[in-house]
Design a protein around this motif. Structure first.
Motif, PDB file in Angstrom:
ATOM      1  N   MET A 193       0.833  -1.205   0.000  1.00 50.76           N
ATOM      2  CA  MET A 193       0.000   0.000   0.000  1.00 50.76           C
ATOM      3  C   MET A 193       0.866   1.252   0.000  1.00 50.76           C
ATOM      4  SD  MET A 193      -3.168  -1.222   0.247  1.00 50.76           S
ATOM      5  CE  MET A 193      -4.128   0.169   0.831  1.00 50.76           C
ATOM      6  N   PHE A 194       0.329   2.306  -0.651  1.00 53.95           N
ATOM      7  CA  PHE A 194       0.963   3.619  -0.588  1.00 53.95           C
ATOM      8  C   PHE A 194      -0.136   4.665  -0.451  1.00 53.95           C
ATOM      9  CE2 PHE A 194       2.539   7.508  -2.719  1.00 53.95           C
ATOM     10  CZ  PHE A 194       3.579   7.795  -1.843  1.00 53.95           C
ATOM     11  N   GLU A 195      -0.176   5.267   0.716  1.00 56.45           N
ATOM     12  CA  GLU A 195      -1.166   6.299   1.021  1.00 56.45           C
ATOM     13  C   GLU A 195      -2.588   5.834   0.711  1.00 56.45           C
ATOM     14  OE1 GLU A 195      -0.007   9.900  -0.935  1.00 56.45           O
ATOM     15  OE2 GLU A 195       1.848  10.105   0.225  1.00 56.45           O
ATOM     16  N   GLY A 196      -2.864   4.615   1.184  1.00 54.59           N
ATOM     17  CA  GLY A 196      -4.216   4.070   1.048  1.00 54.59           C
ATOM     18  C   GLY A 196      -4.520   3.421  -0.287  1.00 54.59           C
ATOM     19  N   GLU A 197      -3.570   3.338  -1.193  1.00 57.09           N
ATOM     20  CA  GLU A 197      -3.794   2.730  -2.510  1.00 57.09           C
ATOM     21  C   GLU A 197      -2.925   1.480  -2.658  1.00 57.09           C
ATOM     22  OE1 GLU A 197      -3.376   5.389  -5.769  1.00 57.09           O
ATOM     23  OE2 GLU A 197      -4.401   7.045  -4.751  1.00 57.09           O
ATOM     24  N   THR A 198      -3.536   0.442  -3.196  1.00 54.52           N
ATOM     25  CA  THR A 198      -2.784  -0.802  -3.445  1.00 54.52           C
ATOM     26  C   THR A 198      -1.942  -0.635  -4.709  1.00 54.52           C
ATOM     27  OG1 THR A 198      -4.532  -2.142  -2.443  1.00 54.52           O
ATOM     28  CG2 THR A 198      -2.965  -3.277  -3.889  1.00 54.52           C
ATOM     29  N   VAL A 199      -0.670  -0.934  -4.594  1.00 51.75           N
ATOM     30  CA  VAL A 199       0.230  -0.826  -5.743  1.00 51.75           C
ATOM     31  C   VAL A 199       0.977  -2.140  -5.932  1.00 51.75           C
ATOM     32  CG1 VAL A 199       0.545   1.671  -5.671  1.00 51.75           C
ATOM     33  CG2 VAL A 199       1.953   0.227  -4.229  1.00 51.75           C
ATOM     34  N   ARG A 200       1.365  -2.373  -7.176  1.00 51.34           N
ATOM     35  CA  ARG A 200       2.135  -3.577  -7.508  1.00 51.34           C
ATOM     36  C   ARG A 200       3.395  -3.157  -8.259  1.00 51.34           C
ATOM     37  NH1 ARG A 200      -1.561  -7.051 -10.971  1.00 51.34           N
ATOM     38  NH2 ARG A 200      -2.319  -5.000 -11.611  1.00 51.34           N
ATOM     39  N   PHE A 201       4.390  -4.040  -8.196  1.00 48.06           N
ATOM     40  CA  PHE A 201       5.692  -3.723  -8.785  1.00 48.06           C
ATOM     41  C   PHE A 201       6.161  -4.889  -9.660  1.00 48.06           C
ATOM     42  CE2 PHE A 201       5.179  -1.417  -4.892  1.00 48.06           C
ATOM     43  CZ  PHE A 201       5.666  -0.149  -5.159  1.00 48.06           C
ATOM     44  N   PHE A 202       6.683  -4.549 -10.830  1.00 47.66           N
ATOM     45  CA  PHE A 202       7.167  -5.564 -11.766  1.00 47.66           C
ATOM     46  C   PHE A 202       8.453  -5.081 -12.423  1.00 47.66           C
ATOM     47  CE2 PHE A 202       2.553  -5.808 -11.673  1.00 47.66           C
ATOM     48  CZ  PHE A 202       2.338  -7.150 -11.400  1.00 47.66           C
ATOM     49  N   ARG A 203       9.252  -6.043 -12.866  1.00 49.48           N
ATOM     50  CA  ARG A 203      10.405  -5.680 -13.699  1.00 49.48           C
ATOM     51  C   ARG A 203       9.894  -5.138 -15.022  1.00 49.48           C
ATOM     52  NH1 ARG A 203      15.382  -7.533 -11.978  1.00 49.48           N
ATOM     53  NH2 ARG A 203      15.344  -9.212 -10.420  1.00 49.48           N
ATOM     54  N   ASP A 204      10.670  -4.278 -15.620  1.00 43.97           N
ATOM     55  CA  ASP A 204      10.296  -3.660 -16.893  1.00 43.97           C
ATOM     56  C   ASP A 204      10.942  -4.434 -18.039  1.00 43.97           C
ATOM     57  OD1 ASP A 204       9.281  -1.870 -18.754  1.00 43.97           O
ATOM     58  OD2 ASP A 204      11.053  -0.601 -18.662  1.00 43.97           O
ATOM     59  N   TYR A 205      10.189  -5.369 -18.603  1.00 39.80           N
ATOM     60  CA  TYR A 205      10.698  -6.191 -19.700  1.00 39.80           C
ATOM     61  C   TYR A 205      10.253  -5.605 -21.043  1.00 39.80           C
ATOM     62  CZ  TYR A 205      11.651  -9.856 -16.252  1.00 39.80           C
ATOM     63  OH  TYR A 205      12.126 -10.562 -15.180  1.00 39.80           O
ATOM     64  N   PRO A 206      10.981  -5.907 -22.119  1.00 36.26           N
ATOM     65  CA  PRO A 206      10.487  -5.550 -23.455  1.00 36.26           C
ATOM     66  C   PRO A 206       9.133  -6.203 -23.702  1.00 36.26           C
ATOM     67  CG  PRO A 206      12.797  -6.188 -23.568  1.00 36.26           C
ATOM     68  CD  PRO A 206      12.333  -6.508 -22.174  1.00 36.26           C
ATOM     69  N   ALA A 207       8.301  -5.573 -24.509  1.00 38.22           N
ATOM     70  CA  ALA A 207       6.934  -6.068 -24.746  1.00 38.22           C
ATOM     71  C   ALA A 207       6.927  -7.512 -25.224  1.00 38.22           C
ATOM     72  CB  ALA A 207       6.237  -5.168 -25.768  1.00 38.22           C
ATOM     73  N   GLU A 208       7.868  -7.849 -26.102  1.00 35.98           N
ATOM     74  CA  GLU A 208       7.940  -9.210 -26.636  1.00 35.98           C
ATOM     75  C   GLU A 208       8.172 -10.230 -25.524  1.00 35.98           C
ATOM     76  OE1 GLU A 208      10.410 -11.068 -30.186  1.00 35.98           O
ATOM     77  OE2 GLU A 208      10.161  -8.896 -30.433  1.00 35.98           O
TER      78      GLU A 208
END
Length: 269
Positions: A193-208
């Motif tokens: 959570m960040f300031e009452g909002e649920t957040v998610r985190f992912f690695r930034d991969y190329p679209a393919e």
């Protein structure tokens, strides 16, 4: 008397022989005439036949020449096509290698990137995006200090329509060690959570790469929460499933899913 009869008979025979000879002569003459007529007719037929056959022979000769020309052209075309196929294969190989290199370069340029998903649009308005995301990461993951952020921005597309998911935020960390430290915390974190909002985190991969990895999502869902079982996706898109001492690797998402179904069925009895 007898002498007279013999003389008369001889005279008759002479006359008969003369008629025979005349008849034979007539027949010979007729044979010569017929032979002459037949020769003339044969010559006429041959002449007509030759007149009609000549165009056929000429056309046939032209066709034969044309066929030979076509065969020669086909052989040359076959050789050209063979060379073109060799060039195509070589170019296709080079293109595949260049594509792989480009994808690798793109992936390397994203190695220090992190995607933040679910943060409301405009949350960072009026603040420095670098400072904002650094504070967000420090607060969410309870870091001892703020990580240094080189770049931070929303993905480049039109603003979200009302009710649509907010645009993701791309964060490039200055230190890859800081990124890896955060990624190690994510599997053990729940309901970030960040300031009452649920957040998610992912690695930034190329679209393919991201699309290929996403194909294993349904497999991960059925394996989630099973004791003594570990799973993960190795870059770029190879899934590993380990249960007890047995480890299996899968490139085909469907094969991985079938194996996961059988494995969970055996584990659950």
């Amino acid at each position: 008397m007898l002498h007279k009869e013999i003389s008369g008979l001889a005279t008759s025979m002479q006359l008969g022989n003369k008629q025979v000879i005349e008849t034979i002569g007539t027949l010979k003459q007729r044979i010569v005439e017929v032979e002459t007529e037949l020769k003339a007719e044969i010559e006429r037929v041959e002449e007509v036949y030759n007149e009609k056959l000549e165009p056929v022979l000429t056309t046939s000769a032209e066709h034969s020449t044309a066929i030979k020309d076509l065969e020669t052209a086909m052989k040359k075309m076959s050789e050209v096509m063979k060379r073109m196929k060799e060039v195509q294969d070589r170019v296709s190989g080079q293109l595949a290698r260049m594509t792989d290199k480009c994808l690798d370069l793109e992936a390397r340029s994203r190695r220090q990137n992190l995607r933040i998903v679910g943060l409301r649009e405009g949350k960072e308005t009026g603040m420095d995006p670098w400072e904002f995301t650094a504070n967000l990461l420090k607060q969410v993951f309870k870091l001892s200090e703020k990580p240094k952020v080189d770049v931070a921005h929303r993905v480049q597309r039109a603003h979200s329509r009302p009710g649509a998911p907010p645009r993701q935020i791309i964060v490039k960390l200055h230190d890859i060690a800081a990124l890896e430290d955060i990624m190690k915390k994510i599997p053990f974190a729940t309901n970030l959570m960040f300031e009452g909002e649920t957040v998610r985190f992912f690695r930034d991969y190329p679209a393919e790469v991201a699309k290929k990895r996403a194909l294993f999502t349904k497999t991960r869902l059925i394996l989630k929460g099973i004791p003594n079982l570990r799973y993960g996706i190795i870059y770029p898109a190879k899934m590993s499933i380990t249960y007890k001492d047995l480890e299996r690797f899968f490139i085909d998402p469907e094969e991985a899913f079938k194996y996961a179904q059988e494995l969970t069925k055996d584990i659950k009895g």
